[in-house]
Design an enzyme around this catalytic site. Structure first.
Site, PDB file in Angstrom:
ATOM      1  N   ASN A  79      -3.458  -5.862  -9.023  1.00 50.56           N
ATOM      2  CA  ASN A  79      -2.630  -6.053  -7.829  1.00 50.56           C
ATOM      3  C   ASN A  79      -2.986  -7.352  -7.117  1.00 50.56           C
ATOM      4  O   ASN A  79      -2.119  -8.161  -6.769  1.00 50.56           O
ATOM      5  CB  ASN A  79      -2.801  -4.880  -6.865  1.00 50.56           C
ATOM      6  CG  ASN A  79      -2.408  -3.561  -7.481  1.00 50.56           C
ATOM      7  OD1 ASN A  79      -1.817  -3.528  -8.557  1.00 50.56           O
ATOM      8  ND2 ASN A  79      -2.740  -2.475  -6.829  1.00 50.56           N
ATOM      9  N   ASP A  80      -4.275  -7.556  -6.868  1.00 45.07           N
ATOM     10  CA  ASP A  80      -4.706  -8.789  -6.204  1.00 45.07           C
ATOM     11  C   ASP A  80      -4.744  -9.966  -7.159  1.00 45.07           C
ATOM     12  O   ASP A  80      -4.438 -11.092  -6.765  1.00 45.07           O
ATOM     13  CB  ASP A  80      -6.086  -8.593  -5.564  1.00 45.07           C
ATOM     14  CG  ASP A  80      -5.994  -8.071  -4.130  1.00 45.07           C
ATOM     15  OD1 ASP A  80      -5.028  -8.433  -3.444  1.00 45.07           O
ATOM     16  OD2 ASP A  80      -6.876  -7.310  -3.719  1.00 45.07           O
ATOM     17  N   ARG A 137     -15.921   2.465  -5.792  1.00 38.69           N
ATOM     18  CA  ARG A 137     -15.857   1.070  -5.349  1.00 38.69           C
ATOM     19  C   ARG A 137     -16.433   0.965  -3.947  1.00 38.69           C
ATOM     20  O   ARG A 137     -16.101   1.767  -3.069  1.00 38.69           O
ATOM     21  CB  ARG A 137     -14.408   0.566  -5.356  1.00 38.69           C
ATOM     22  CG  ARG A 137     -14.277  -0.900  -4.967  1.00 38.69           C
ATOM     23  CD  ARG A 137     -12.851  -1.399  -5.084  1.00 38.69           C
ATOM     24  NE  ARG A 137     -11.961  -0.765  -4.121  1.00 38.69           N
ATOM     25  CZ  ARG A 137     -10.631  -0.932  -4.108  1.00 38.69           C
ATOM     26  NH1 ARG A 137     -10.066  -1.686  -5.024  1.00 38.69           N
ATOM     27  NH2 ARG A 137      -9.886  -0.332  -3.201  1.00 38.69           N
ATOM     28  N   ARG A 142       1.783 -10.202  -1.923  1.00 37.58           N
ATOM     29  CA  ARG A 142       2.411  -9.020  -2.508  1.00 37.58           C
ATOM     30  C   ARG A 142       3.048  -8.108  -1.481  1.00 37.58           C
ATOM     31  O   ARG A 142       3.697  -7.123  -1.850  1.00 37.58           O
ATOM     32  CB  ARG A 142       1.408  -8.248  -3.368  1.00 37.58           C
ATOM     33  CG  ARG A 142       0.176  -7.720  -2.653  1.00 37.58           C
ATOM     34  CD  ARG A 142      -0.821  -7.199  -3.697  1.00 37.58           C
ATOM     35  NE  ARG A 142      -2.086  -6.760  -3.139  1.00 37.58           N
ATOM     36  CZ  ARG A 142      -2.375  -5.499  -2.839  1.00 37.58           C
ATOM     37  NH1 ARG A 142      -1.464  -4.569  -3.019  1.00 37.58           N
ATOM     38  NH2 ARG A 142      -3.556  -5.170  -2.363  1.00 37.58           N
ATOM     39  N   GLU A 198     -10.641  -9.837  -9.542  1.00 40.65           N
ATOM     40  CA  GLU A 198      -9.429  -9.858  -8.702  1.00 40.65           C
ATOM     41  C   GLU A 198      -9.030 -11.261  -8.284  1.00 40.65           C
ATOM     42  O   GLU A 198      -7.927 -11.464  -7.785  1.00 40.65           O
ATOM     43  CB  GLU A 198      -9.660  -9.031  -7.422  1.00 40.65           C
ATOM     44  CG  GLU A 198      -9.991  -7.585  -7.668  1.00 40.65           C
ATOM     45  CD  GLU A 198     -10.366  -6.873  -6.385  1.00 40.65           C
ATOM     46  OE1 GLU A 198      -9.472  -6.275  -5.759  1.00 40.65           O
ATOM     47  OE2 GLU A 198     -11.547  -6.940  -5.997  1.00 40.65           O
ATOM     48  N   CYS A 219      -7.628  -1.305 -13.589  1.00 37.96           N
ATOM     49  CA  CYS A 219      -7.369  -0.220 -12.635  1.00 37.96           C
ATOM     50  C   CYS A 219      -6.215  -0.543 -11.695  1.00 37.96           C
ATOM     51  O   CYS A 219      -5.930   0.228 -10.774  1.00 37.96           O
ATOM     52  CB  CYS A 219      -8.628   0.094 -11.822  1.00 37.96           C
ATOM     53  SG  CYS A 219      -9.217  -1.283 -10.824  1.00 37.96           S
ATOM     54  N   HIS A 277       0.829  -1.212   0.000  1.00 36.12           N
ATOM     55  CA  HIS A 277       0.000   0.000   0.000  1.00 36.12           C
ATOM     56  C   HIS A 277       0.861   1.259   0.000  1.00 36.12           C
ATOM     57  O   HIS A 277       0.567   2.225  -0.729  1.00 36.12           O
ATOM     58  CB  HIS A 277      -0.920  -0.025   1.231  1.00 36.12           C
ATOM     59  CG  HIS A 277      -1.954   1.052   1.233  1.00 36.12           C
ATOM     60  ND1 HIS A 277      -2.786   1.286   0.158  1.00 36.12           N
ATOM     61  CD2 HIS A 277      -2.277   1.973   2.165  1.00 36.12           C
ATOM     62  CE1 HIS A 277      -3.590   2.303   0.444  1.00 36.12           C
ATOM     63  NE2 HIS A 277      -3.295   2.740   1.654  1.00 36.12           N
TER      64      HIS A 277
END
Length: 757
Positions: free
Chosen positions: A628-629, A507, A639, A605, A676, A364
């Site tokens: 990312n996921d 979201r 990650r 995801e 995204c 993050h």
């Protein structure tokens, strides 16, 4: 044996330099195994790791330490290094690889056990045990040394760096000291180290010179007096609750606070030039080590009492919070595990870069750094954080390196790179306001990712075509309670109005995993595979309905609301979410609100959503891929874990096939699909996403101009051709090389600095 291992590892970890760490190892191993000799040989960096030097020994001739050197293929120690596995011999001189070094005096010893010390696949050295009698070491001895070597490897590597950095500024051992980590955010920065450390955590306190010895000593003595008063007050308050013998513990604490070892030891260190928190840290370390070395179990337990007293004093010393103007003009923020809150404490105009011992390029904080346009290096496992306060540091976010105490020549080189970056950014500024149209005429909207209202103005000014991902959990995370419906409505209304008629995708609440709410804790053994995203909100319709009602109310009189559901893994979850959305809209219609029908999307995801992409798309208006996921779940790679960071790769062939399959599923259903995640901001990945006919991209504001530059430099057909080549390849590195070459050929070599720095 486990208790002994833990104590040795803790002692080594607290060592102030490499020599002290090695002396602790050889002394404690010889003592615990009741053997005649324990020695440590380390590879010599100056010889490119091809030689081993005797660095410490208990039992061999002391004069041989630091002088006995052998090649990695020489002698029994060299054999251990060569094989990278234990060697256990009953009579060492009988072995053909035995080599006698007369200066060591080891002719008296027959039994030999050597185990390799390996850290991150790199051989650091060899740990050796020897005995006079002829015998093979038993399994317990072998297991102990193997386990100890494995646990000590990181501590030894860390101690090496501490020695090279030096404890005080005048003790620097090496200029241009390079420390390797993981690229977190592209860019280079030159600045001054500022350590972000957890409050009341003695071990995270950095070294710092005292600005005023008198003031530091006064502050320390006042803190001790405050803690003494506090403990006396606690004892009196507990008079009717605890029996007399239990309350005597507080008397013991007060006595500790008056002891010469704790108070005078700290004061002596302050007078030696250290600021009070670091002086206290070192005194507590010494005291706890003394207690832990005692044979009596009761006295050993007193070490925890000393640590508790130390933390209480530290809390009083930390009452002063660093003011914004106290941060250097070019702050390099460093920490064991830098948090978003610590990042936010630094004024943005003073923050030059961020470096964290933990985390990866997908963490993050790294994502935040990219959004802020500052370089980041993550996962620097051996980072001697406590030694870097006030040091001049160069951060290379492209390669994931940092340099301590750079020379004038190195500074000049990196300042030249900074000028190049600035020139490139200025050249792209006008381009960012232009539409992103491929060379064969296909317009690809480029949206901005956002999470705060403060991001709205920069997003509009950046030339974003809208908001492709607004992370609604951010307003939840910065509060001490769930925000109410009216609060949420106001937040969503502001961002919808600011971009109208351009689309804004909100979201729904996506917490869990690495995003926790302090007032709604979720504790799980495996949070990324647990209760997160849509799973939480479906289980708590009272939270979900409040948010959905707020989103819908915010869209009155507007037509740009898109709602996105995260972490959908089944059609049943989508059905449940859609039912609650419909219920929220029906309620508002009954309350006489005029609510337009929003567009609804699903985030892809998890792998199950890839295979369900067509079925999901038929039930909604659009799909949005959160790479990312998705990469994390496809490759089974956490990650946030630097140990497996090199396995996390968006250009892995399996990821490319999954993305292509998802795009095809969406288009078969006649729906649009966007990306995204961070892959949308990677120039090489953008080429492949265009080849897959992804309809839109959503990126952090700092990357928007560069992504538009890539889109305008390629035709869709050229991207399809490159995609066809890449899906036939088996290695991510080969795919990256092909795409980087394509960027260079298209005149975008400035975006390929990651491989050329």
């Amino acid at each position: 044996m486990l208790h002994v291992l833990r104590r040795i590892v803790l002692e080594v970890g607290a060592a102030s330099n490499l020599a002290e760490a090695l002396e602790i190892i050889v002394r404690r191993v010889k003592q615990e195994l009741t053997i005649d000799v324990c020695s440590v040989y380390l590879r010599e960096p100056e010889a490119n790791g091809q030689r081993l030097l005797l660095m410490a020994s208990e039992g061999l001739n002391p004069d041989s330490v630091g002088t006995v050197v052998m090649n990695t293929g020489e002698g029994l120690v060299g054999l251990v290094a060569e094989r990278a596995e234990p060697v256990n011999l009953e009579n060492a001189p009988d072995h053909p690889r035995f080599k006698y070094f007369p200066e060591t005096g080891e002719e008296r010893y027959h039994a030999f056990l050597g185990v390799p010390i390996i850290h991150n696949r790199r051989l650091l050295g060899v740990l050796v045990a020897q005995q006079r009698e002829r015998r093979r070491f038993d399994d317990e001895h072998v297991a102990f040394l193997i386990t100890l070597a494995a646990q000590l490897a990181g501590a030894i590597s860390h101690a090496e760096l501490i020695g090279e950095v030096g404890k005080r500024r005048e003790e620097i051992q090496q200029d241009n000291l390079q420390i390797a980590g993981i690229p977190g955010a592209a860019g280079v920065a030159v600045g001054q180290g500022v350590v972000a450390y957890a409050l009341a955590d003695l071990e995270s306190v950095p070294d710092r010179d005292a600005e005023s010895i008198e003031n530091e000593e006064t502050a320390f003595r006042e803190a001790v007096k405050e803690v003494q008063d506090e403990l006396i007050e606690i004892k009196d308050r507990m008079q009717d609750v605890l029996p007399m013998e239990e309350r005597l513990l507080f008397d013991a604490y007060v006595m500790m606070l008056g002891s010469d070892s704790l108070v005078n030891g700290t004061v002596d260190r302050i007078r030696g030039g250290s600021w009070a928190p670091a002086a206290l840290r070192d005194t507590v370390r010494e005291s706890t080590r003394n207690f832990e070395d005692m044979d009596d179990p009761y006295l050993r337990e007193r070490a925890s009492d000393v640590r508790d007293i130390g933390r209480r004093i530290l809390m009083r010393l930390q009452s002063h919070v660093r003011e914004p103007e106290e941060f250097p003009e070019h702050t390099i923020l460093l920490g064991e595990d830098v948090t978003a809150t610590q990042l936010a404490e630094v004024p943005t105009e003073r923050l030059a870069a961020v470096v964290s011992s933990r985390g990866t390029g997908s963490s993050h904080v790294a994502i935040l750094a990219r959004a802020m346009g500052i370089p980041a290096v993550m996962g620097v496992a051996d980072l001697p954080v406590g030694r870097l306060e006030g040091r001049q540091i160069v951060v290379d976010g492209y390669r994931g390196n940092l340099y301590i105490q750079p020379t004038a020549e190195l500074l000049e080189e990196f300042k030249h790179l900074q000028d190049e970056e600035k020139e490139l950014a200025e050249g792209l500024r006008d381009l960012a306001q232009e539409p992103a149209i491929t060379q064969d005429g296909v317009e690809v909207p480029v949206y901005a990712n956002s999470g705060l209202l403060a991001d709205i103005a920069p997003s509009i000014q950046s030339g974003a075509d809208g908001i492709g991902l607004y992370r609604t959990e951010v307003p939840f995370m910065i509060r001490e309670r769930f925000p109410g419906e009216d609060e949420q409505t106001q937040i969503y209304r502001e961002i919808l109005k600011s971009f109208n008629p351009r689309p804004v995708t909100l979201r729904t609440l996506d917490v869990g995993g690495d995003k926790a709410l302090p007032y709604f804790p979720v504790t799980e053994d495996n949070p990324f595979l647990g209760w997160r995203g849509i799973r939480i909100t479906l289980d708590h319709p009272e939270i979900f309905l409040t948010q959905l009602r707020a989103m819908l109310r915010a869209s009155q009189g507007l037509s740009n609301l898109h709602i996105l559901f995260p972490m959908i893994s089944s059609l049943g979850e989508l059905k449940g979410a859609m039912q609650l959305l419909q219920r929220a809209r029906d309620e508002l219609l009954d309350e006489h609100y005029v609510i337009p029908v929003p567009k609804v999307g699903v985030m892809v995801e998890v792998p199950s959503a890839v295979y369900l992409s067509e079925a999901l798309a038929r039930r909604v208006d659009f799909l949005s891929v959160g790479t990312n996921d998705l990469v994390q779940y496809l490759l089974a790679v956490d990650r946030n874990n630097p140990r497996v960071a090199d396995l996390y790769n968006g250009l892995h062939p399996a990821v490319l096939h999954a993305l292509d399959q998802t795009a095809q599923g969406a288009h078969r259903a006649g729906k649009t699909i966007s990306v995204c995640g961070e892959m949308a901001a990677d120039p090489a990945s953008v080429i492949l996403l265009l080849g897959m006919e992804i309809d839109a991209l959503s990126v952090n504001v700092a990357a928007l101009a560069r992504v538009k530059w890539v889109i305008r430099s390629f035709s869709r057909e050229r991207c399809r051709e490159l995609l066809r080549q890449c899906v036939k390849m088996e290695e991510p590195a080969a795919i990256r090389a092909l795409l980087d070459n394509a960027l260079v050929q298209a005149g975008l070599g400035g975006l390929v600095r990651a491989g050329k720095a």
